[in-house]
Structures are given as C-alpha cells and as structure tokens.
Design an enzyme around this catalytic site. Structure first.
Site, PDB file in Angstrom:
ATOM      1  N   LYS A  12      -8.565 -11.405 -41.229  1.00  0.00           N
ATOM      2  CA  LYS A  12      -9.683 -12.221 -41.742  1.00  0.00           C
ATOM      3  C   LYS A  12      -9.184 -12.967 -42.969  1.00  0.00           C
ATOM      4  CE  LYS A  12     -13.826 -11.882 -40.461  1.00  0.00           C
ATOM      5  NZ  LYS A  12     -14.242 -12.346 -39.129  1.00  0.00           N
ATOM      6  N   ARG A 179      11.465 -40.747 -69.422  1.00  0.00           N
ATOM      7  CA  ARG A 179      10.371 -40.924 -68.467  1.00  0.00           C
ATOM      8  C   ARG A 179       9.382 -39.772 -68.636  1.00  0.00           C
ATOM      9  NH1 ARG A 179      12.481 -38.573 -62.556  1.00  0.00           N
ATOM     10  NH2 ARG A 179      12.969 -36.518 -63.369  1.00  0.00           N
ATOM     11  N   GLN A 222      14.937 -30.815 -60.742  1.00  0.00           N
ATOM     12  CA  GLN A 222      15.762 -29.729 -60.228  1.00  0.00           C
ATOM     13  C   GLN A 222      16.327 -28.887 -61.381  1.00  0.00           C
ATOM     14  OE1 GLN A 222      15.706 -32.860 -58.989  1.00  0.00           O
ATOM     15  NE2 GLN A 222      16.555 -32.988 -56.922  1.00  0.00           N
TER      16      GLN A 222
HETATM   17  O1  URC Z   1      13.783 -35.246 -60.983  1.00  0.00           O
HETATM   18  C1  URC Z   1      14.013 -35.995 -60.010  1.00  0.00           C
HETATM   19  N1  URC Z   1      14.748 -35.531 -58.967  1.00  0.00           N
HETATM   20  C2  URC Z   1      15.031 -36.295 -57.873  1.00  0.00           C
HETATM   21  O2  URC Z   1      15.720 -35.828 -56.936  1.00  0.00           O
HETATM   22  C3  URC Z   1      14.537 -37.609 -57.839  1.00  0.00           C
HETATM   23  N2  URC Z   1      14.606 -38.612 -56.936  1.00  0.00           N
HETATM   24  C4  URC Z   1      13.897 -39.663 -57.436  1.00  0.00           C
HETATM   25  O3  URC Z   1      13.720 -40.770 -56.860  1.00  0.00           O
HETATM   26  N3  URC Z   1      13.393 -39.355 -58.666  1.00  0.00           N
HETATM   27  C5  URC Z   1      13.766 -38.066 -58.936  1.00  0.00           C
HETATM   28  N4  URC Z   1      13.522 -37.257 -59.989  1.00  0.00           N
END
Ligand code: URC
Length: 301
Positions: A12, A179, A222
């Site tokens: 459920k 950014r 990343q």
């Molecule tokens: O932090 C980022 N990782 C990416 O792999 C990636 N690719 C992208 O177009 N912008 C970003 N920014």
C-alpha cells in the site's frame, strides 16, 4: 517459448499518517507518508490466482495506522523497521519487506512571539525520508536503511564557475567564472547498521550538506556534490555511501542592453526546464555490501 513471472512486489503506497500527541495542552504532531511493499513467494497470486499467501494491502494500511498509535512515531527509521519486521513475521511467503517513509515538517505558529500550543504552519526546508529494506527474519534477518532528504532547494549567487569544458560544432554555452548555482537537491545515504541515533545523524548530515554547498568554490555542480559527499563520509562513520540527484536549475542573465540598461549579474531568468541532471555517488573504498539497501529507492534503482 515459456512465459515466467518476473520480479514483483506489492503493498500500500502513500498512506498519509497524521499523528497527534495530546497528552498535555501543548500538542505535538508528526505528518508522514508511508508506503509498504512485500516481496517473496507470491507466484500463485499472479499465476494461478490463489491469494492464500497474500497479506492484503488493506491490512498493510491498517497496520501502518495502528502502529502509529500502538508503537508511536519516533524516528521514521525506527517506525519503518518495526513495520517491515512485522510484515515479514506476519506473512510466511514474504522474503523481504520495504517500507518508505517521508516526513513533512511543521512549525508552531508564532503568536506574540511564542509558539502556539496547537496551531502549526507547514515549513522547513527539504523533506526527510527513509527507505528500509528487511530481508528474512530471526537469525537470517538483514536490515538496510537508506535515509535522506529531497527538495532541498539551495542557491548561491557567486562562488560558482563553469569553464574549460569540451567544445564542438554545437557548443554555444559561454564560459563563465561567476554564475548562480542552484539546485533542488535529493540526497540519500546508506547507513552501516541500524544501531544509530537517527535524528541526530539526520540533523548533522543536513547541516553539513548546506555548509559545504556554501563553502565550496564550485567549478561545476559535480565538484560541489563530490565535496559535500566526501565531508559527510569523513564526519559520519555510520554512513557507508551517499548518492545525489541534483537538477542544475539554470539562471540565465537577462540582456537588458536593448533598453540601454547594463545588467552586471543582477537580473536573471530562472528557467525551470530543461535542466542539467547531475547524479553522483560518493562511497568509501571499504564500504559494506549494500545488499538490498537500494532496492526500489526512488530515483536510484
Ligand atoms: O555544473 C555544471 N555541470 C555541467 O556538466 C554542466 N553542463 C552545462 O551546460 N552547464 C553545467 N554546469
């Protein structure tokens, strides 16, 4: 050719449990979304139609609500483990049980600077959750706990760059050394064992994730995720691995030059899609075998 039944489970899903503690005039509440699933020797239920081995999903639902009263709701991990063990013990054909719990956070409404006794406002950042998988019972019992947080929406307005990336004939993205970095983070971590101070561990890991996101000068999402995960593993021996799913919520600088107005990083369009989706696992090289820990964990199968 013969046709065979493949993997299956049933239960459920999304039982919305709202538990009020009203022992005193100052009430406490717990607000949960609980899903159960059993797996095991349920072939007949599918193939011959014999339901004698099946603990109905309706009974699973009733049990979840009854446990909220009879056992109370402590840490969601303990609640989920108690339910999973119960379902296995109650159902001879069940070889494993999976119980997922999400907890919605409520704050007291402030009245004249004081938290009200019985009025609340939904709040908090991120939704705490756990997925418990128990295989077997008695001396054969193996319990796995993956806990985490979803929808942890975070942003930083500088300290983030993205440059030096691979380019080809389709590349248009400009390199940037400044950014906005924003995501609605899903983080799930696998615990080593079950003898754990769940609430403290959760609070500390969440604080660490936020602190490291803020502190790390990011060359990419990343790198931020890896750094956040590595610190969690360094500071929490009870955690074997941590996995992230992070939409890169792009913020594009708006061109205001047609209006004769400069825009040095002040007005952005917050795009909701498409988004980059960065998925990362950080683990110890001597991590324990995950067993069924990640079985049917949303987003991480
Ligand atoms: O932090 C980022 N990782 C990416 O792999 C990636 N690719 C992208 O177009 N912008 C970003 N920014």
């Amino acid at each position: 050719m013969s046709i065979v039944l493949g993997s299956n489970q049933y239960g459920k899903s999304e039982n919305r449990v709202f538990r009020v503690y009203r022992d005193t005039a100052r009430h406490e509440i717990r607000d949960l979304n609980v899903s159960s699933a059993l797996r095991g020797r349920f072939d007949d239920a599918h193939v011959t139609g014999d339901q004698s081995a099946v603990l109905p999903t309706d009974t699973q639902k009733n049990t979840i609500f009854a446990f909220a009263k009879q056992h109370g709701v402590g840490a969601i991990e303990d609640f989920a483990l108690a339910l999973a063990d119960h379902f296995i013990n109650q159902t001879p054909a069940a070889e494993g049980a999976r119980v997922e719990v999400e907890e919605y956070h409520w704050d007291r409404i402030q009245v004249d600077g004081t938290g009200h006794d019985h009025s609340f406002v939904r709040g908090g950042s991120g939704t705490r959750n756990t997925v418990v998988n128990v295989d077997g019972s008695g001396s054969d019992r193996r319990a796995h706990v993956v806990s985490g947080i979803s929808d942890l929406t975070i942003a930083k307005t500088t300290g983030s760059e993205f440059q030096g990336f691979l380019t080809d004939e389709y590349t248009t993205l400009p390199e940037t050394d400044d950014r906005i970095l924003a995501t609605a983070l899903v983080a799930r971590w696998r615990y080593d064992g079950t003898d754990i101070a769940w609430d403290k561990s959760f609070d500390d890991i969440k604080a660490t994730l936020l602190q490291r996101f803020a502190e790390i000068h990011s060359h990419a999402l990343q790198e931020s995720l890896y750094g956040m995960g590595a610190t969690v593993l360094e500071q929490h021996p009870e955690v074997a691995e941590i996995r992230f799913s992070a939409p890169n919520k792009h913020h594009f600088l708006v061109d205001l030059s047609p209006f004769g107005t400069e825009n040095p990083g002040e007005v952005f369009i917050a795009a909701d899609r498409p988004y980059g989706l960065i998925e990362t696992t950080v683990t110890r090289d001597d991590a324990t075998d995950p067993g069924s820990a990640w079985h049917a964990v949303p987003g991480f199968c």
